[in-house]
Design a protein around this motif. Structure first.
Motif, PDB file in Angstrom:
ATOM      1  N   LEU A   1      -0.779  13.904  -0.648  1.00  0.00           N
ATOM      2  CA  LEU A   1      -0.278  15.270  -0.670  1.00  0.00           C
ATOM      3  C   LEU A   1       0.906  15.357  -1.621  1.00  0.00           C
ATOM      4  CD1 LEU A   1      -0.022  15.771   3.226  1.00  0.00           C
ATOM      5  CD2 LEU A   1      -2.090  15.692   1.818  1.00  0.00           C
ATOM      6  N   GLU A   2       0.882  16.339  -2.509  1.00  0.00           N
ATOM      7  CA  GLU A   2       2.031  16.580  -3.390  1.00  0.00           C
ATOM      8  C   GLU A   2       2.846  17.741  -2.822  1.00  0.00           C
ATOM      9  OE1 GLU A   2       3.262  17.926  -7.932  1.00  0.00           O
ATOM     10  OE2 GLU A   2       1.193  17.273  -7.520  1.00  0.00           O
ATOM     11  N   LEU A   3       4.121  17.526  -2.597  1.00  0.00           N
ATOM     12  CA  LEU A   3       4.981  18.537  -1.998  1.00  0.00           C
ATOM     13  C   LEU A   3       5.517  19.505  -3.051  1.00  0.00           C
ATOM     14  CD1 LEU A   3       7.067  16.225   0.376  1.00  0.00           C
ATOM     15  CD2 LEU A   3       4.860  17.330   0.799  1.00  0.00           C
ATOM     16  N   LYS A   4       5.756  20.737  -2.632  1.00  0.00           N
ATOM     17  CA  LYS A   4       6.320  21.727  -3.553  1.00  0.00           C
ATOM     18  C   LYS A   4       7.764  21.381  -3.900  1.00  0.00           C
ATOM     19  CE  LYS A   4       5.414  26.010  -3.560  1.00  0.00           C
ATOM     20  NZ  LYS A   4       5.320  27.454  -3.249  1.00  0.00           N
ATOM     21  N   LYS A   5       8.455  20.807  -2.955  1.00  0.00           N
ATOM     22  CA  LYS A   5       9.856  20.462  -3.159  1.00  0.00           C
ATOM     23  C   LYS A   5      10.096  19.059  -2.645  1.00  0.00           C
ATOM     24  CE  LYS A   5      14.544  22.079  -2.126  1.00  0.00           C
ATOM     25  NZ  LYS A   5      15.353  23.086  -1.394  1.00  0.00           N
ATOM     26  N   ALA A   6      10.777  18.254  -3.454  1.00  0.00           N
ATOM     27  CA  ALA A   6      11.033  16.868  -3.056  1.00  0.00           C
ATOM     28  C   ALA A   6      12.164  16.810  -2.042  1.00  0.00           C
ATOM     29  CB  ALA A   6      11.389  16.029  -4.279  1.00  0.00           C
ATOM     30  N   PRO A   7      11.926  16.203  -0.875  1.00  0.00           N
ATOM     31  CA  PRO A   7      13.010  16.030   0.095  1.00  0.00           C
ATOM     32  C   PRO A   7      13.964  14.947  -0.393  1.00  0.00           C
ATOM     33  CG  PRO A   7      11.049  14.919   0.876  1.00  0.00           C
ATOM     34  CD  PRO A   7      10.649  15.649  -0.392  1.00  0.00           C
ATOM     35  N   LYS A   8      15.196  15.031   0.002  1.00  0.00           N
ATOM     36  CA  LYS A   8      16.190  14.037  -0.409  1.00  0.00           C
ATOM     37  C   LYS A   8      16.126  12.831   0.514  1.00  0.00           C
ATOM     38  CE  LYS A   8      19.253  17.515  -2.416  1.00  0.00           C
ATOM     39  NZ  LYS A   8      20.611  18.134  -2.380  1.00  0.00           N
ATOM     40  N   VAL A   9      14.986  12.156   0.448  1.00  0.00           N
ATOM     41  CA  VAL A   9      14.719  11.009   1.317  1.00  0.00           C
ATOM     42  C   VAL A   9      14.144   9.883   0.465  1.00  0.00           C
ATOM     43  CG1 VAL A   9      13.388  10.167   3.288  1.00  0.00           C
ATOM     44  CG2 VAL A   9      14.278  12.491   3.322  1.00  0.00           C
ATOM     45  N   LYS A  10      14.603   8.679   0.700  1.00  0.00           N
ATOM     46  CA  LYS A  10      14.090   7.517  -0.020  1.00  0.00           C
ATOM     47  C   LYS A  10      12.637   7.264   0.357  1.00  0.00           C
ATOM     48  CE  LYS A  10      14.994   2.566  -0.717  1.00  0.00           C
ATOM     49  NZ  LYS A  10      15.855   1.417  -0.317  1.00  0.00           N
ATOM     50  N   HIS A  11      11.812   6.951  -0.633  1.00  0.00           N
ATOM     51  CA  HIS A  11      10.400   6.673  -0.366  1.00  0.00           C
ATOM     52  C   HIS A  11      10.150   5.170  -0.330  1.00  0.00           C
ATOM     53  CE1 HIS A  11      10.576   6.394  -4.790  1.00  0.00           C
ATOM     54  NE2 HIS A  11       9.544   5.555  -4.666  1.00  0.00           N
ATOM     55  N   MET A  12       8.921   4.771   0.026  1.00  0.00           N
ATOM     56  CA  MET A  12       8.531   3.365   0.065  1.00  0.00           C
ATOM     57  C   MET A  12       7.411   3.126  -0.941  1.00  0.00           C
ATOM     58  SD  MET A  12       7.500   0.969   3.372  1.00  0.00           S
ATOM     59  CE  MET A  12       8.898   1.579   4.322  1.00  0.00           C
ATOM     60  N   ASP A  13       7.546   2.082  -1.749  1.00  0.00           N
ATOM     61  CA  ASP A  13       6.556   1.768  -2.771  1.00  0.00           C
ATOM     62  C   ASP A  13       5.277   1.201  -2.159  1.00  0.00           C
ATOM     63  OD1 ASP A  13       8.235   2.580  -4.824  1.00  0.00           O
ATOM     64  OD2 ASP A  13       9.103   0.573  -5.081  1.00  0.00           O
ATOM     65  N   LEU A  14       4.211   1.243  -2.947  1.00  0.00           N
ATOM     66  CA  LEU A  14       2.942   0.620  -2.558  1.00  0.00           C
ATOM     67  C   LEU A  14       2.956  -0.854  -2.941  1.00  0.00           C
ATOM     68  CD1 LEU A  14       0.355   3.281  -3.792  1.00  0.00           C
ATOM     69  CD2 LEU A  14       1.192   2.969  -1.461  1.00  0.00           C
ATOM     70  N   GLY A  15       2.216  -1.657  -2.193  1.00  0.00           N
ATOM     71  CA  GLY A  15       2.071  -3.069  -2.502  1.00  0.00           C
ATOM     72  C   GLY A  15       0.652  -3.535  -2.244  1.00  0.00           C
ATOM     73  N   VAL A  16       0.302  -4.677  -2.817  1.00  0.00           N
ATOM     74  CA  VAL A  16      -1.038  -5.251  -2.656  1.00  0.00           C
ATOM     75  C   VAL A  16      -0.887  -6.722  -2.271  1.00  0.00           C
ATOM     76  CG1 VAL A  16      -3.218  -5.813  -3.792  1.00  0.00           C
ATOM     77  CG2 VAL A  16      -2.034  -3.679  -4.349  1.00  0.00           C
ATOM     78  N   VAL A  17      -1.557  -7.127  -1.208  1.00  0.00           N
ATOM     79  CA  VAL A  17      -1.576  -8.539  -0.808  1.00  0.00           C
ATOM     80  C   VAL A  17      -3.029  -8.953  -0.585  1.00  0.00           C
ATOM     81  CG1 VAL A  17       0.732  -8.645   0.206  1.00  0.00           C
ATOM     82  CG2 VAL A  17      -1.163  -7.850   1.598  1.00  0.00           C
ATOM     83  N   PRO A  18      -3.385 -10.200  -0.970  1.00  0.00           N
ATOM     84  CA  PRO A  18      -4.781 -10.629  -0.843  1.00  0.00           C
ATOM     85  C   PRO A  18      -5.236 -10.833   0.591  1.00  0.00           C
ATOM     86  CG  PRO A  18      -3.410 -12.444  -1.584  1.00  0.00           C
ATOM     87  CD  PRO A  18      -2.539 -11.229  -1.589  1.00  0.00           C
ATOM     88  N   SER A  19      -4.327 -11.324   1.455  1.00  0.00           N
ATOM     89  CA  SER A  19      -4.689 -11.568   2.842  1.00  0.00           C
ATOM     90  C   SER A  19      -3.456 -11.457   3.721  1.00  0.00           C
ATOM     91  CB  SER A  19      -5.312 -12.953   3.010  1.00  0.00           C
ATOM     92  OG  SER A  19      -5.497 -13.253   4.382  1.00  0.00           O
ATOM     93  N   LEU A  20      -3.549 -10.656   4.771  1.00  0.00           N
ATOM     94  CA  LEU A  20      -2.437 -10.525   5.703  1.00  0.00           C
ATOM     95  C   LEU A  20      -2.425 -11.652   6.725  1.00  0.00           C
ATOM     96  CD1 LEU A  20      -2.586  -6.702   6.119  1.00  0.00           C
ATOM     97  CD2 LEU A  20      -0.522  -7.950   5.537  1.00  0.00           C
ATOM     98  N   LYS A  21      -3.588 -12.130   7.111  1.00  0.00           N
ATOM     99  CA  LYS A  21      -3.660 -13.185   8.111  1.00  0.00           C
ATOM    100  C   LYS A  21      -3.097 -14.502   7.581  1.00  0.00           C
ATOM    101  CE  LYS A  21      -7.143 -13.682  10.828  1.00  0.00           C
ATOM    102  NZ  LYS A  21      -6.446 -13.437  12.100  1.00  0.00           N
ATOM    103  N   LYS A  22      -3.079 -14.668   6.265  1.00  0.00           N
ATOM    104  CA  LYS A  22      -2.575 -15.910   5.680  1.00  0.00           C
ATOM    105  C   LYS A  22      -1.072 -15.852   5.392  1.00  0.00           C
ATOM    106  CE  LYS A  22      -7.039 -17.032   3.584  1.00  0.00           C
ATOM    107  NZ  LYS A  22      -7.781 -17.250   2.310  1.00  0.00           N
ATOM    108  N   LEU A  23      -0.465 -14.692   5.573  1.00  0.00           N
ATOM    109  CA  LEU A  23       0.965 -14.580   5.350  1.00  0.00           C
ATOM    110  C   LEU A  23       1.729 -15.206   6.508  1.00  0.00           C
ATOM    111  CD1 LEU A  23       1.340 -10.905   4.055  1.00  0.00           C
ATOM    112  CD2 LEU A  23       1.564 -13.000   2.718  1.00  0.00           C
ATOM    113  N   PRO A  24       2.920 -15.776   6.245  1.00  0.00           N
ATOM    114  CA  PRO A  24       3.747 -16.290   7.344  1.00  0.00           C
ATOM    115  C   PRO A  24       4.038 -15.175   8.341  1.00  0.00           C
ATOM    116  CG  PRO A  24       4.612 -16.997   5.212  1.00  0.00           C
ATOM    117  CD  PRO A  24       3.527 -15.996   4.925  1.00  0.00           C
ATOM    118  N   ALA A  25       3.905 -15.449   9.600  1.00  0.00           N
ATOM    119  CA  ALA A  25       4.087 -14.479  10.698  1.00  0.00           C
ATOM    120  C   ALA A  25       2.907 -13.518  10.776  1.00  0.00           C
ATOM    121  CB  ALA A  25       5.386 -13.706  10.579  1.00  0.00           C
TER     122      ALA A  25
END
Length: 423
Positions: A288-312
């Protein structure tokens, strides 16, 4: 040649040990570091106008008939033509009009292969069993601060996450039921959490005394510590502490939302009925593209090959669960099974949390700083066709951000695929 003196052997031995320890430490650091992916390019081919939608669909609390991980393993691999069809998309605008955009995918073979992550571990149902492991984040010191502040409420009853100053990522079924757009999409809005104090606007002198801890501060710190430590130590303190986990909140402030109109919404055609057959669940995301940007920090996208193989191997997400109206609800849990495009996980959740951004924390390459990134979209409680024989089981399902999906979402956000070459 005689035996080497001890004064020569000791430094050599110490050096070998230091090198081995350094190599082991680098290997550990790599496990905790965000991988860098060369992603394909998604480019626009042609955009054509379509008829105005009916906006007649009703929101769905639960999805059924989903071809899940086991079911999809028996399907043939998608060709390039198939992928281009699935990644083509519709755009619906605030005035009710819509368009269809066909795309081309370039550099698919040059991108790093998306490894297959096949596992056969057991899966849990989504209902809350026993102790409710969700945390209500109702204190403004948390709910309006990063990372919780990136979570937004969608006016159709779902959640979403800010992935740019003006763009929200959510689940496609919060916008479209596969046949038509929901009746609330024509006047779609996004709510940014704000907090009104019951004590009025007075702060400072009229507030609590110096040095005094407000009731609930201890619980508030525990929630933050768990989020910061990726849930480490969450099994400590059995007994009375665990029974009240879900009620750790501060009641002194009443949450409310600052609503913003949506300018346009983009949904991949892979989500639409009859387009991707059994793969529709893989495309349960929308931007969704907003008409007005809120003054809030956003979170970037990321890509990982496997979550089960990550520590924790833990994931985190926050949303606005229906059973806790107006309150932000945070949870973390383990991943139980994964495929190239889907995740099954153990997180407790209720309707309303669909569309939440699923994130993890890893180190930035070459740095010691940890960074959160969105690696999936929580699709919600789904009745899944497990073996392709029509019998269904209910699971928690999330859609993974793959290199191709990253390229598409990045293109929607930036409007220029050249800015989306590396994830």
């Amino acid at each position: 040649m005689g035996p080497l003196p001890l004064c020569v052997l000791l430094p050599v031995t110490v050096l070998a040990v230091v090198v081995a320890v350094a190599a082991e430490q680098n290997a550990v650091d790599d496990e905790y570091t965000w991988p860098q992916w060369k992603v394909p390019l998604v480019r626009k081919r042609r955009t054509v106008p379509l008829s105005t939608p009916d906006f007649s669909a009703r929101p769905q609390l639960e999805l059924s008939g989903t071809c899940g991980i086991e079911c999809q393993r028996r399907l043939p691999a998608s060709s390039l033509d198939d992928l281009e069809q699935f990644l083509s998309y519709e755009t619906v605008y605030e005035n009710g009009t819509r368009t269809y955009t066909s795309v081309s995918v370039q550099g698919l073979n040059e991108a790093t292969a998306w490894s297959k992550n096949i596992s056969s571990s057991s899966r849990h149902k989504r209902e809350v069993y026993g102790t409710d492991t969700r945390f209500t984040i109702s204190d403004k010191q948390f709910s309006t601060k990063y990372p919780f502040s990136t979570t937004v409420k969608i006016s159709t009853g779902c959640s979403g996450v800010l992935v740019s100053p003006k763009h929200v990522l959510t689940a496609a079924h919060c916008i479209h039921d596969g046949k038509d757009y929901l009746d609330g999409v024509k006047k779609l809005r996004v709510g940014i959490l704000k907090v009104k104090s019951r004590r009025g606007k007075g702060k400072g002198r009229g507030g609590r005394g110096k040095g005094k801890r407000r009731r609930g501060d201890k619980d508030k710190e525990e929630v933050q510590e768990k989020e910061e430590n990726d849930g480490k130590g969450d099994r400590k303190g059995k007994g009375r502490g665990r029974k009240s986990r879900s009620r750790r909140s501060v009641e002194s402030e009443k949450p409310s939302f600052r609503w913003t109109r949506v300018k346009q919404t983009q949904v991949p055609k892979g989500w639409f009925k009859g387009v991707s057959d059994g793969l529709a669940a893989d495309y349960d995301y929308a931007v969704l593209e907003l008409k007005k940007a809120p003054k809030v920090k956003h979170m970037d996208l990321g890509v990982v090959p496997s979550l089960k193989k990550l520590p924790a191997g833990r994931i985190h997400f926050s949303g606005f669960d229906d059973d806790r109206p107006g309150n932000l609800v945070y949870r973390f849990c383990s991943v139980s099974d994964e495929s190239n495009d889907l995740l099954y996980q153990y997180c407790d959740a209720k309707p309303g949390s669909s569309g939440s951004g699923v994130y993890i924390r890893l180190k930035e390459p070459g740095k010691k700083k940890w960074k959160r990134k969105i690696i999936g979209v929580f699709s919600g409680h789904q009745w899944v066709d497990v073996n392709g024989d029509g019998r269904q089981q209910d699971y928690n399902v999330a859609v993974r951000i793959t290199p191709l999906k990253y390229a598409q979402i990045c293109y929607w956000v930036h409007g220029d695929s050249s800015e989306c070459k590396v994830a």
